[in-house]
Structures are given as structure tokens and as C-alpha cells.
Design a protein around this motif. Structure first.
Motif, short mmCIF file in Angstrom:
data_model
loop_
_atom_site.label_atom_id
_atom_site.label_comp_id
_atom_site.label_asym_id
_atom_site.label_seq_id
_atom_site.Cartn_x
_atom_site.Cartn_y
_atom_site.Cartn_z
N GLY A 160 66.37 -9.73 59.96
CA GLY A 160 65.77 -8.50 59.45
C GLY A 160 64.87 -8.77 58.27
N ALA A 161 65.31 -9.66 57.39
CA ALA A 161 64.47 -10.05 56.25
C ALA A 161 63.20 -10.74 56.74
CB ALA A 161 65.27 -10.96 55.32
N ALA A 162 63.33 -11.56 57.78
CA ALA A 162 62.17 -12.25 58.33
C ALA A 162 61.19 -11.25 58.95
CB ALA A 162 62.61 -13.27 59.37
N ALA A 163 61.71 -10.23 59.62
CA ALA A 163 60.84 -9.20 60.21
C ALA A 163 60.10 -8.44 59.12
CB ALA A 163 61.67 -8.24 61.05
N ALA A 164 60.80 -8.13 58.04
CA ALA A 164 60.17 -7.41 56.93
C ALA A 164 59.08 -8.25 56.29
CB ALA A 164 61.22 -7.02 55.90
N GLU A 165 59.33 -9.55 56.12
CA GLU A 165 58.32 -10.43 55.54
C GLU A 165 57.12 -10.58 56.46
OE1 GLU A 165 56.31 -13.16 53.07
OE2 GLU A 165 57.81 -11.59 52.72
N LEU A 166 57.36 -10.66 57.75
CA LEU A 166 56.26 -10.75 58.72
C LEU A 166 55.40 -9.49 58.66
CD1 LEU A 166 55.03 -12.47 60.98
CD2 LEU A 166 56.56 -11.31 62.59
N ALA A 167 56.04 -8.32 58.58
CA ALA A 167 55.30 -7.06 58.50
C ALA A 167 54.51 -6.99 57.19
CB ALA A 167 56.27 -5.89 58.60
N ARG A 168 55.11 -7.44 56.10
CA ARG A 168 54.42 -7.42 54.81
C ARG A 168 53.16 -8.27 54.86
NH1 ARG A 168 53.44 -10.19 50.50
NH2 ARG A 168 54.49 -12.06 51.29
N ARG A 169 53.27 -9.44 55.44
CA ARG A 169 52.11 -10.32 55.54
C ARG A 169 51.04 -9.75 56.46
NH1 ARG A 169 53.34 -16.54 54.91
NH2 ARG A 169 55.15 -16.50 53.51
N ASP A 170 51.48 -8.96 57.44
CA ASP A 170 50.54 -8.36 58.38
C ASP A 170 50.00 -7.03 57.87
OD1 ASP A 170 49.34 -9.08 60.87
OD2 ASP A 170 50.39 -7.43 61.85
N GLY A 171 50.52 -6.57 56.74
CA GLY A 171 50.02 -5.33 56.13
C GLY A 171 50.43 -4.08 56.87
N VAL A 172 51.61 -4.09 57.51
CA VAL A 172 52.06 -2.91 58.26
C VAL A 172 53.46 -2.50 57.78
CG1 VAL A 172 50.73 -3.55 60.30
CG2 VAL A 172 53.12 -4.26 60.12
N THR A 173 53.79 -1.25 58.03
CA THR A 173 55.13 -0.73 57.74
C THR A 173 55.84 -0.48 59.05
OG1 THR A 173 54.36 0.33 55.70
CG2 THR A 173 56.44 1.12 56.65
N LEU A 174 56.99 -1.09 59.21
CA LEU A 174 57.74 -0.96 60.45
C LEU A 174 58.58 0.32 60.44
CD1 LEU A 174 59.00 -4.63 60.99
CD2 LEU A 174 56.91 -3.55 61.86
N ALA A 175 58.70 0.94 61.61
CA ALA A 175 59.53 2.14 61.76
C ALA A 175 60.45 1.94 62.97
CB ALA A 175 58.67 3.38 61.94
N PRO A 176 61.45 1.09 62.83
CA PRO A 176 62.32 0.79 63.98
C PRO A 176 63.19 1.98 64.36
CG PRO A 176 63.20 -0.21 61.99
CD PRO A 176 61.84 0.34 61.63
N VAL A 177 63.51 2.06 65.65
CA VAL A 177 64.43 3.10 66.11
C VAL A 177 65.87 2.66 65.94
CG1 VAL A 177 62.75 4.02 67.74
CG2 VAL A 177 64.36 2.26 68.51
#
Length: 263
Positions: A159-176
Motif C-alpha cells: 500500500g505504501a508502494a502504491a501511494a508512492e507510485l501515485a505521488r510520483r505520477d502526480g495522481v490521487t488514488l480513490a480505491p474501492v
């Protein structure tokens, strides 16, 4: 061994390599295992290993090799999210070795004196996966509107890795959904319950044709480092036997073949 395991041609090679270990430690791997000097072909008893879910196939193969070359050793494996495994160790669950999917999680156990001298044995990167055929037409982390995304919970290494990947990609994730283990994320994607999920590269590889990887720029720059450590209060001889295997040639062979990068 009290788990279902995959036994293939690689097992014979791994077992043969491990048979040459006499407990003197290995000069291969992530700095080797200093505990290895205590290892011995005469080790016996139940060796309990708690390991991150993303390590399941690798650990199962290593366990089979250890049992094949040390008939008096029975390996018991328990897999789960790293945070849950650390919580078990801190609560006093019986174990000889702990293997987590990141150093931050392992550091919690080390800080409390529950493990000793962790050594990094592998590295992994997050990837975005979709079910075969990509029914939702997902093209990236910035193209998830209307798509059911599943990730690991923030306190879990994946989960931390997914958040870091999103941060680097400049997006905010909205998982279900946020899961406690990467295998649960992968299961929801392969079963069609989710349109996309963030898992490790090795999980996507293991899933084969059941998933497709959607390219996310910079994903290989996000690395999770996997440490292994002897659990305080466990059997030091059995722990050393396992650490010799995972840091030496046997472990490096199965880790590399599973798609992990080696430190």
C-alpha cells in the motif's frame, strides 16, 4: 511441510546447492548471514517462518529444499501482510524467522527487540495490473475514472508502494477497497471483482495470462526492500539454517527466478 507447495525442476538444483551448506555461512547474497556460523546439518525440530505474502512461492521452494537436505527439520510457514506478521511477533507468536516486504515494517519489530540484525534479501517494484483483456480500458494511474481500483492498505508495504507510485505520477488514488495483503489485491483483479490493482511485479509475473500490466512511468524507481531476520526467543540454530539458505545461492536462485531483483 504444512503448506501446499510447488515442486518443479528448480527444486532439485536448490536442494543440491543447499546440501553443500555446512553452517559456515555464505559469502553470497546481501552481505551474507552472520548467524550462519551457528548453522549445522545436525539441526532438528520445527522451523517456523513468518513471511510476507508476496514471498510465498519463493519461501515454499526454499522450505522444501531445507527439508530435503535436513530430514530432521520440519518447516512451518505462515504468510500474510507484513504489518500483521510484525504484530504477531510483537504479541509473542512462536516464530524463528520473520521476512517482511519492506524495511520500515521490519524496523518496528527491531525497535522493540523482537528480531535481530535484519538483512535485505530481495527488492521488488509495484505495477498496475488489470484483468486479462483489460475490460475497463485502463491506460494508467491517471485513467481510473469509473474503474474499480483495489490496493493494499496504507500501513501494508504494498500500500505504501502504491501511494508512492501515485505521488510520483502526480495522481490521487480513490480505491474501492484496501486489502491487508497483496495476494488479496491480486485475487480481486484476477477474479474480475476489480478493474485494476497495484501489486508487485513478481505477483503480476506469477499470475501469468490472468492479468495484464499497464505501464506506469517510473514504477521501477519505487523499490521495496525485503529483509529477513531471526526472531528473538526463537531457535537460533534453526534461524541460522534458514538465513543461510535465503542469503546464499539457494535463496538467490529462487528469488531471481521469481522475478525479484537482488541487492
Amino acid at each position: 511441510m504444512r503448506v501446499q507447495r510447488r515442486v518443479g525442476a528448480l527444486l532439485a538444483a536448490v536442494a543440491a546447492t543447499l546440501a553443500g551448506c555446512t553452517g559456515g555461512g555464505s559469502d553470497e547474497g546481501a552481505g551474507g548471514s552472520s548467524a550462519g556460523a551457528q548453522g549445522s546439518t545436525e539441526a532438528d525440530g520445527e522451523l517456523v517462518v513468518l513471511a510476507a505474502a508476496s514471498l510465498s512461492e519463493v519461501v515454499e521452494e526454499l522450505a522444501a529444499a531445507v527439508e530435503a537436505t535436513h530430514p530432521s527439520v520440519e518447516v512451518t510457514l505462515s504468510f500474510g501482510g507484513s504489518a500483521d506478521l510484525v504484530a504477531q511477533v510483537l504479541a509473542g507468536a512462536p516464530a524463528d524467522v520473520l521476512m517482511t516486504a519492506d524495511e520500515t515494517t521490519m524496523a518496528r519489530a527491531e525497535h522493540d527487540g523482537a528480531v535481530a540484525a535484519p538483512v535485505v534479501v530481495a527488492e521488488n517494484s509495484p505495477v498496475l495490473v488489470v484483468p486479462a483483456g483489460n475490460p475497463a480500458g485502463v491506460t494508467g494511474l491517471d485513467d481510473l475514472d469509473g474503474a474499480a481500483l483495489v490496493v493494499c492498505a496504507p500501513q501494508v508495504p504494498c500500500g505504501a508502494a502504491a501511494a508512492e507510485l501515485a505521488r510520483r505520477d502526480g495522481v490521487t488514488l480513490a480505491p474501492v477497497s484496501e486489502e491487508s495483503a497483496v495476494t488479496d489485491v491480486l485475487g480481486k483483479v484476477t477474479s474480475g471483482q476489480a478493474d485494476a490493482g497495484v501489486v508487485y511485479a513478481t505477483d503480476a509475473r506469477r499470475a501469468g495470462g490472468a492479468v495484464e500490466v499497464v505501464d506506469v512511468p517510473g514504477s521501477t524507481d519505487v523499490l521495496n526492500r525485503y529483509p529477513a531476520a531471526a526472531v528473538t526467543g526463537g531457535d537460533p540454530e534453526l534461524a541460522a539454517l534458514w538465513l543461510d539458505a535465503v542469503t546464499g545461492a539457494p535463496g538467490r536462485t529462487v528469488l531471481a527466478d521469481a522475478g525479484f531483483t537482488l541487492p
